[in-house]
Design a protein around this motif. Structure first.
Motif, PDB file in Angstrom:
ATOM      1  N   VAL A 151       2.205   6.562  13.489  1.00  0.00           N
ATOM      2  CA  VAL A 151       2.063   7.647  14.465  1.00  0.00           C
ATOM      3  C   VAL A 151       0.660   8.247  14.373  1.00  0.00           C
ATOM      4  CG1 VAL A 151       2.835   9.984  15.035  1.00  0.00           C
ATOM      5  CG2 VAL A 151       4.521   8.189  14.590  1.00  0.00           C
ATOM      6  N   ARG A 152       0.189   8.442  13.157  1.00  0.00           N
ATOM      7  CA  ARG A 152      -1.145   9.025  12.959  1.00  0.00           C
ATOM      8  C   ARG A 152      -2.234   8.112  13.521  1.00  0.00           C
ATOM      9  NH1 ARG A 152      -1.030   8.985   7.785  1.00  0.00           N
ATOM     10  NH2 ARG A 152       0.307  10.813   7.713  1.00  0.00           N
ATOM     11  N   ALA A 153      -2.058   6.821  13.385  1.00  0.00           N
ATOM     12  CA  ALA A 153      -3.069   5.877  13.859  1.00  0.00           C
ATOM     13  C   ALA A 153      -3.193   5.917  15.373  1.00  0.00           C
ATOM     14  CB  ALA A 153      -2.729   4.467  13.387  1.00  0.00           C
ATOM     15  N   GLY A 154      -2.090   6.049  16.054  1.00  0.00           N
ATOM     16  CA  GLY A 154      -2.105   6.141  17.511  1.00  0.00           C
ATOM     17  C   GLY A 154      -2.119   4.781  18.191  1.00  0.00           C
ATOM     18  N   GLY A 155      -1.375   4.679  19.282  1.00  0.00           N
ATOM     19  CA  GLY A 155      -1.406   3.485  20.107  1.00  0.00           C
ATOM     20  C   GLY A 155      -0.615   2.306  19.591  1.00  0.00           C
ATOM     21  N   VAL A 156       0.132   2.464  18.508  1.00  0.00           N
ATOM     22  CA  VAL A 156       0.935   1.366  17.970  1.00  0.00           C
ATOM     23  C   VAL A 156       2.160   1.168  18.860  1.00  0.00           C
ATOM     24  CG1 VAL A 156       2.295   0.552  16.008  1.00  0.00           C
ATOM     25  CG2 VAL A 156       0.145   1.792  15.612  1.00  0.00           C
ATOM     26  N   ARG A 157       2.373  -0.076  19.292  1.00  0.00           N
ATOM     27  CA  ARG A 157       3.479  -0.360  20.204  1.00  0.00           C
ATOM     28  C   ARG A 157       4.786  -0.645  19.470  1.00  0.00           C
ATOM     29  NH1 ARG A 157       3.181  -4.907  22.583  1.00  0.00           N
ATOM     30  NH2 ARG A 157       4.666  -4.355  24.228  1.00  0.00           N
ATOM     31  N   ARG A 158       4.718  -1.392  18.376  1.00  0.00           N
ATOM     32  CA  ARG A 158       5.941  -1.772  17.654  1.00  0.00           C
ATOM     33  C   ARG A 158       5.719  -1.608  16.158  1.00  0.00           C
ATOM     34  NH1 ARG A 158       7.061  -7.754  19.380  1.00  0.00           N
ATOM     35  NH2 ARG A 158       8.908  -7.515  18.040  1.00  0.00           N
ATOM     36  N   THR A 195       0.830  -1.201   0.000  1.00  0.00           N
ATOM     37  CA  THR A 195       0.000   0.000   0.000  1.00  0.00           C
ATOM     38  C   THR A 195       0.858   1.242   0.000  1.00  0.00           C
ATOM     39  OG1 THR A 195      -1.783   1.168   1.179  1.00  0.00           O
ATOM     40  CG2 THR A 195      -0.134   0.071   2.533  1.00  0.00           C
ATOM     41  N   ASP A 196       0.313   2.315  -0.521  1.00  0.00           N
ATOM     42  CA  ASP A 196       0.862   3.646  -0.294  1.00  0.00           C
ATOM     43  C   ASP A 196       0.057   4.269   0.851  1.00  0.00           C
ATOM     44  OD1 ASP A 196       2.307   5.986  -0.492  1.00  0.00           O
ATOM     45  OD2 ASP A 196       1.850   6.335  -2.613  1.00  0.00           O
ATOM     46  N   ALA A 197       0.459   5.447   1.271  1.00  0.00           N
ATOM     47  CA  ALA A 197      -0.261   6.146   2.333  1.00  0.00           C
ATOM     48  C   ALA A 197      -1.722   6.345   1.925  1.00  0.00           C
ATOM     49  CB  ALA A 197       0.403   7.483   2.610  1.00  0.00           C
ATOM     50  N   CYS A 198      -2.637   6.109   2.872  1.00  0.00           N
ATOM     51  CA  CYS A 198      -4.058   6.295   2.620  1.00  0.00           C
ATOM     52  C   CYS A 198      -4.787   6.374   3.955  1.00  0.00           C
ATOM     53  CB  CYS A 198      -4.626   5.166   1.760  1.00  0.00           C
ATOM     54  SG  CYS A 198      -4.465   3.512   2.468  1.00  0.00           S
ATOM     55  N   ASP A 199      -6.000   6.906   3.939  1.00  0.00           N
ATOM     56  CA  ASP A 199      -6.768   7.073   5.173  1.00  0.00           C
ATOM     57  C   ASP A 199      -7.064   5.723   5.845  1.00  0.00           C
ATOM     58  OD1 ASP A 199      -6.799   9.798   4.775  1.00  0.00           O
ATOM     59  OD2 ASP A 199      -8.825   9.835   3.917  1.00  0.00           O
ATOM     60  N   ALA A 200      -7.166   4.658   5.048  1.00  0.00           N
ATOM     61  CA  ALA A 200      -7.522   3.357   5.605  1.00  0.00           C
ATOM     62  C   ALA A 200      -6.479   2.831   6.579  1.00  0.00           C
ATOM     63  CB  ALA A 200      -7.721   2.343   4.477  1.00  0.00           C
ATOM     64  N   LEU A 201      -5.251   3.315   6.500  1.00  0.00           N
ATOM     65  CA  LEU A 201      -4.202   2.826   7.397  1.00  0.00           C
ATOM     66  C   LEU A 201      -4.455   3.228   8.848  1.00  0.00           C
ATOM     67  CD1 LEU A 201      -0.967   3.344   5.268  1.00  0.00           C
ATOM     68  CD2 LEU A 201      -2.259   1.231   5.651  1.00  0.00           C
ATOM     69  N   THR A 202      -5.211   4.284   9.068  1.00  0.00           N
ATOM     70  CA  THR A 202      -5.471   4.712  10.449  1.00  0.00           C
ATOM     71  C   THR A 202      -6.303   3.690  11.210  1.00  0.00           C
ATOM     72  OG1 THR A 202      -5.170   7.055   9.942  1.00  0.00           O
ATOM     73  CG2 THR A 202      -6.478   6.511  11.890  1.00  0.00           C
ATOM     74  N   PRO A 203      -7.492   3.297  10.738  1.00  0.00           N
ATOM     75  CA  PRO A 203      -8.225   2.259  11.474  1.00  0.00           C
ATOM     76  C   PRO A 203      -7.539   0.900  11.418  1.00  0.00           C
ATOM     77  CG  PRO A 203      -9.368   2.800   9.436  1.00  0.00           C
ATOM     78  CD  PRO A 203      -8.298   3.824   9.608  1.00  0.00           C
ATOM     79  N   LEU A 204      -6.800   0.627  10.353  1.00  0.00           N
ATOM     80  CA  LEU A 204      -6.094  -0.650  10.257  1.00  0.00           C
ATOM     81  C   LEU A 204      -5.051  -0.783  11.361  1.00  0.00           C
ATOM     82  CD1 LEU A 204      -5.456  -3.286   8.667  1.00  0.00           C
ATOM     83  CD2 LEU A 204      -3.824  -1.921   7.325  1.00  0.00           C
ATOM     84  N   MET A 205      -4.261   0.278  11.585  1.00  0.00           N
ATOM     85  CA  MET A 205      -3.129   0.207  12.507  1.00  0.00           C
ATOM     86  C   MET A 205      -3.477   0.567  13.947  1.00  0.00           C
ATOM     87  SD  MET A 205      -0.023   2.037  10.437  1.00  0.00           S
ATOM     88  CE  MET A 205       0.770   1.360   8.987  1.00  0.00           C
ATOM     89  N   ALA A 206      -4.543   1.277  14.174  1.00  0.00           N
ATOM     90  CA  ALA A 206      -4.804   1.885  15.484  1.00  0.00           C
ATOM     91  C   ALA A 206      -4.697   0.880  16.624  1.00  0.00           C
ATOM     92  CB  ALA A 206      -6.184   2.538  15.486  1.00  0.00           C
ATOM     93  N   GLY A 207      -3.863   1.196  17.602  1.00  0.00           N
ATOM     94  CA  GLY A 207      -3.746   0.399  18.812  1.00  0.00           C
ATOM     95  C   GLY A 207      -3.080  -0.950  18.636  1.00  0.00           C
ATOM     96  N   ALA A 208      -2.429  -1.187  17.509  1.00  0.00           N
ATOM     97  CA  ALA A 208      -1.827  -2.502  17.248  1.00  0.00           C
ATOM     98  C   ALA A 208      -0.602  -2.727  18.133  1.00  0.00           C
ATOM     99  CB  ALA A 208      -1.437  -2.622  15.782  1.00  0.00           C
ATOM    100  N   ASP A 209      -0.418  -3.977  18.526  1.00  0.00           N
ATOM    101  CA  ASP A 209       0.782  -4.338  19.279  1.00  0.00           C
ATOM    102  C   ASP A 209       1.993  -4.442  18.366  1.00  0.00           C
ATOM    103  OD1 ASP A 209      -0.219  -4.936  22.126  1.00  0.00           O
ATOM    104  OD2 ASP A 209      -1.647  -5.998  20.862  1.00  0.00           O
ATOM    105  N   LEU A 210       1.787  -4.892  17.132  1.00  0.00           N
ATOM    106  CA  LEU A 210       2.870  -4.994  16.156  1.00  0.00           C
ATOM    107  C   LEU A 210       2.303  -4.713  14.777  1.00  0.00           C
ATOM    108  CD1 LEU A 210       5.765  -5.780  15.262  1.00  0.00           C
ATOM    109  CD2 LEU A 210       4.997  -8.177  15.217  1.00  0.00           C
ATOM    110  N   VAL A 211       2.955  -3.815  14.040  1.00  0.00           N
ATOM    111  CA  VAL A 211       2.581  -3.525  12.657  1.00  0.00           C
ATOM    112  C   VAL A 211       3.705  -3.989  11.740  1.00  0.00           C
ATOM    113  CG1 VAL A 211       2.153  -1.721  10.946  1.00  0.00           C
ATOM    114  CG2 VAL A 211       1.090  -1.571  13.193  1.00  0.00           C
TER     115      VAL A 211
END
Length: 255
Positions: free
Chosen positions: A210-217, A166-182
């Protein structure tokens, strides 16, 4: 929940790694459940160092570029023609629309009905959630030249995110939010690769996390053999507040 990097080379199999494939395992109801996120070029061979392919509970294909799906052809042969009979009745698989026809054309002399005798195919769409044993999986449509999905995998109170391509897109925010590992696509290099809508750079992957927030790794993956992984990591490190990790073939990580 553990993830094993079966292959993490971008676009084609490299000298040190097959193309994209990630083995995710978790204990549930007295046994180990296993799913595969993609099975790209060269990955089926490496997979056998970690698990018998017939013990995989399902395969999830993010999109139909060869570096993400082509070793389904080899899995088809292994399951159907192993001496002594089929390895199992069917292998559940999820993929974009047309996965069966695409696989049949890639193999060359079978039709989609024959493929369906080996794979129990389910069609992905944006935002659907389904369960496989202990895993709750959500597919999110991302930005790539073909229909492509990222996966959000939850089990044991932990969340693993795989962006796919993927390239940068709005969908990455809900996809990544709060993930323990991306596990984030990092096939492009900032300042060199300027075509939009195909891949992230290390920097854009970090910005999205960073934009998604809460990502640990944050772990960069899908780096082609012609790229310097340390350059991709350095570009991400300009943005990411913690350690930027690099996916290593055959390594297993606790999520």
């Amino acid at each position: 929940m553990d993830v094993t990097i079966v292959g993490c080379s971008g676009s084609f199999a490299g000298p040190e790694s097959p193309a994209s494939s990630y083995l995710v395992r978790a204990e549930h109801e007295g046994r180990t459940w296993a799913i595969l996120l993609d099975l790209g070029s060269g990955a089926l061979g490496a997979l056998q160092r970690h698990v018998r392919p017939d013990q995989v509970d399902a395969v999830l294909i993010s999109h139909l570029h060869v570096d993400h799906f082509i070793d389904l052809c080899g899995l088809y042969v292994m399951m159907k023609y192993v001496p002594g009979g089929p390895m199992r009745e069917v292998m559940p698989a999820w993929g974009p629309a047309g996965t069966g026809d695409h696989l049949a054309r890639a193999y060359g002399n079978v039709d989609a009905e024959d493929v369906l005798g080996v794979f129990e195919l389910h069609e992905l769409s944006d935002g659907i959630t389904f369960r496989i044993g202990p895993f709750t999986i959500t597919s999110v449509r991302v930005r790539h030249p073909v229909e492509a999905y990222g996966f959000r995998v939850e089990a044991d109170g932990r969340t693993l995110v795989y962006t796919g391509d993927t390239d940068a897109c709005d969908a990455l925010t809900p996809l990544m939010a709060g993930a323990d590992l991306v596990l984030a696509d990092s096939a492009f290099v900032e300042g060199r690769d300027v075509v939009a809508g195909i891949h992230l750079t290390g920097r854009r992957a970090a910005e999205a996390a960073v934009r998604a927030g809460g990502v640990r790794r944050l772990m960069l993956t899908h780096i082609p053999a012609w790229n310097d992984p340390d350059e991709c990591r350095a570009q991400a490190q300009e943005v990411w507040p913690g350690e930027v990790e690099l996916a290593r073939p055959d390594a297993t990580y606790r999520v």
